[in-house]
Motif scaffolding. Structure first.
Motif, short mmCIF file in Angstrom:
data_model
loop_
_atom_site.label_atom_id
_atom_site.label_comp_id
_atom_site.label_asym_id
_atom_site.label_seq_id
_atom_site.Cartn_x
_atom_site.Cartn_y
_atom_site.Cartn_z
N LEU A 252 9.41 -23.83 -44.03
CA LEU A 252 9.04 -22.83 -43.03
C LEU A 252 8.10 -23.44 -42.00
N PRO A 253 8.13 -22.99 -40.76
CA PRO A 253 9.02 -21.94 -40.25
C PRO A 253 10.45 -22.45 -40.03
N ARG A 254 11.40 -21.54 -40.11
CA ARG A 254 12.78 -21.85 -39.76
C ARG A 254 13.11 -21.14 -38.46
N TRP A 255 13.70 -21.89 -37.54
CA TRP A 255 14.08 -21.35 -36.23
C TRP A 255 15.60 -21.34 -36.14
N TYR A 256 16.19 -20.16 -35.98
CA TYR A 256 17.63 -20.01 -35.91
C TYR A 256 18.04 -19.41 -34.56
N THR A 257 19.24 -19.75 -34.11
CA THR A 257 19.79 -19.15 -32.90
C THR A 257 21.29 -18.98 -33.07
N ALA A 258 21.85 -18.00 -32.37
CA ALA A 258 23.30 -17.77 -32.42
C ALA A 258 23.74 -16.97 -31.21
N PHE A 259 24.92 -17.28 -30.75
CA PHE A 259 25.60 -16.43 -29.77
C PHE A 259 26.54 -15.50 -30.50
N MET A 288 17.42 -15.28 -31.03
CA MET A 288 16.52 -16.15 -31.78
C MET A 288 15.98 -15.39 -32.98
N VAL A 289 15.93 -16.05 -34.13
CA VAL A 289 15.33 -15.47 -35.34
C VAL A 289 14.47 -16.53 -36.01
N LYS A 290 13.32 -16.12 -36.50
CA LYS A 290 12.43 -17.04 -37.20
C LYS A 290 12.03 -16.48 -38.56
N PHE A 291 11.83 -17.39 -39.51
CA PHE A 291 11.27 -17.06 -40.82
C PHE A 291 9.96 -17.84 -40.92
N THR A 384 9.56 -12.11 -40.88
CA THR A 384 10.71 -12.37 -40.01
C THR A 384 10.37 -12.00 -38.58
N LEU A 385 10.94 -12.75 -37.64
CA LEU A 385 10.75 -12.49 -36.21
C LEU A 385 12.10 -12.58 -35.52
N ASN A 386 12.24 -11.88 -34.40
CA ASN A 386 13.49 -11.96 -33.64
C ASN A 386 13.22 -11.74 -32.17
#
Length: 429
Positions: A252-259, A288-291, A384-386
């Motif tokens: 952590l933190p993990r940073w994710y993204t997606a279309f 964007m999403v973060k853990f 969690t964050l978005n």
């Protein structure tokens, strides 16, 4: 979902938080259900202990030749089992009712969230860029819906013919601009530390529950076959990637993204943003999403907001950042920054990104935890964050309106020229 123990021990604080959020809160119902549940658990445990003791004594009685006493003990065990079945059923019913109650309760705002009644009391934090003075340039700017029609890149009539109101067909340079924006957003995020995913857009009910879209906002969701739904945002799928999992703290933190395409009924939005492509039933968005650990989530919110701002800065679009007050805060959020882009057609700023820290609210619903053996035993809920990074449609509208020229053409922002293959959008000849 809120921690029941916290709610039990902080009734006044919860009531005040719900009041500030303009949310209903039935404290009496919660207390009654919670007390009845705990009483049922105590009764269950007492009966289980009695049954265990009685069962143990039966063997001893049989060994000692006390058959009559053993039979009496067996009868008592059968009676206890019947009583246990009854009390367990009662406790399960209470559990279900209490769980349903808590699923409808929004998150508690954090101390950094300003108290206010509605969007009119959202304080502005900062601005970037200066809106163009079209009058000084000698022409009246057009709204993007007129620009798009004149350039034959937005087709509202055919969108309505095919699918109904609030659907739009993009053609030619319009389709290319949409694709260019999606690729630009993803390329930027992935070059700056985000991991890209390509998730499904059809999800189970429990997936929607995990991030807070259901059950409270079911009227805004698109149902498909069975108990499945089209996602309103990739926040749903990205966050639930780790549902039921325990992550290691050092990841952590993990940073994710997606279309993904996004689908919203927009129930209750009649009369709002009916023209153009600002509020559509289907739209494209990069999310964007973060853990993060609880200690780091506030910092991650600031960096996520800065990421959305960076995109707008690179595109040269004026914007401002506001902090949502308690009365305007989203259901799952404890703190939110809205980034609003300047739109000449509104002669004002319009939301283009909403970046939120949800604390452990979604993690409790989706059961997402982390372990950190160096600092504590077992596992704890993470945060969690978005945030939008960004929606293609609203960004397209902002580019069209802010980059329009007196001759009706649209200049392409420099960072998009490699994706578009041209530096100007002209009428099709």
């Amino acid at each position: 979902m809120l921690d029941i123990k916290y709610v039990r021990e902080n009734q006044e604080a919860v009531a005040e938080a719900m009041k500030n959020r303009n949310a209903s809160w039935d404290a009496e119902r919660f207390s009654s259900l919670d007390e009845n549940r705990r009483a049922a658990i105590v009764k269950e445990e007492a009966l289980q202990q009695e049954r265990n003791a009685a069962s143990k004594s039966i063997g001893e009685m049989m060994r000692e030749g006390k058959k009559d006493e053993a039979e009496t003990a067996k009868e008592r065990v059968r009676a206890i089992n019947e009583e246990l079945d009854e009390i367990s059923a009662k406790r399960e019913a209470i559990d279900a009712e209490l769980h349903d109650l808590m699923l409808h309760v929004p998150n508690i705002p954090c101390a950094a969230t300003p108290v206010g009644k509605d969007e009119t009391e959202n304080p502005e934090r900062r601005r970037w860029g200066t809106p163009r003075d079209f009058a000084a340039e000698g022409f009246e700017p057009k709204p993007h819906w007129d620009l798009g029609t004149d350039l034959d890149i937005l087709d509202f009539e055919r969108g309505n013919k095919i699918s109904g109101s609030r659907f739009t067909v993009l053609g030619g340079a319009g389709a290319r601009l949409e694709r260019a924006l999606i690729n630009y957003f993803l390329d930027t995020h992935t070059s700056r530390g985000f991991k890209e995913w390509w998730p499904p857009v059809v999800v189970k009910r429990e997936t929607m529950v995990g991030t807070g879209q259901l059950p409270k906002f079911e009227d805004d969701a698109y149902h498909v076959s069975g108990d499945m739904f089209l996602i309103p945002t990739a926040e749903v799928t990205l966050t639930n990637l780790h549902a039921g999992e325990v992550l290691d703290a050092d990841t952590l933190p993990r940073w994710y993204t997606a279309f993904t395409p996004c689908f919203r009924e927009e129930a209750g939005s009649a009369g709002r943003d009916t023209r153009g492509i600002i509020r559509q039933h289907e739209f494209d968005k990069v999310e964007m999403v973060k853990f993060a650990t609880p200690e780091d989530s506030d910092n991650q919110l600031e960096s996520m907001t800065a990421e959305a701002e960076y995109l707008l800065q690179q595109l040269g679009l004026p914007y401002r950042v506001i902090s949502l007050c308690t009365g305007d805060l989203g259901f799952s959020a404890r703190q939110t920054y809205d980034v609003e882009v300047w739109l000449p057609s509104y002669n004002g700023y319009k939301e283009i990104s909403s970046c939120s820290n949800c604390g452990d609210f979604q993690a409790r619903r989706a059961n997402i935890k982390y372990r950190d053996p160096a600092n504590f035993k077992g596992s704890r809920y993470l945060h969690t964050l978005n945030g939008s990074g960004l929606p293609a449609g609203r960004t397209m509208a902002a580019i069209m309106e802010n980059y329009q020229q007196a001759d009706g053409t649209i200049k392409v922002p420099d960072v998009l020229v490699p994706y578009m293959g041209t530096d100007v959008i002209k009428p099709v000849e």
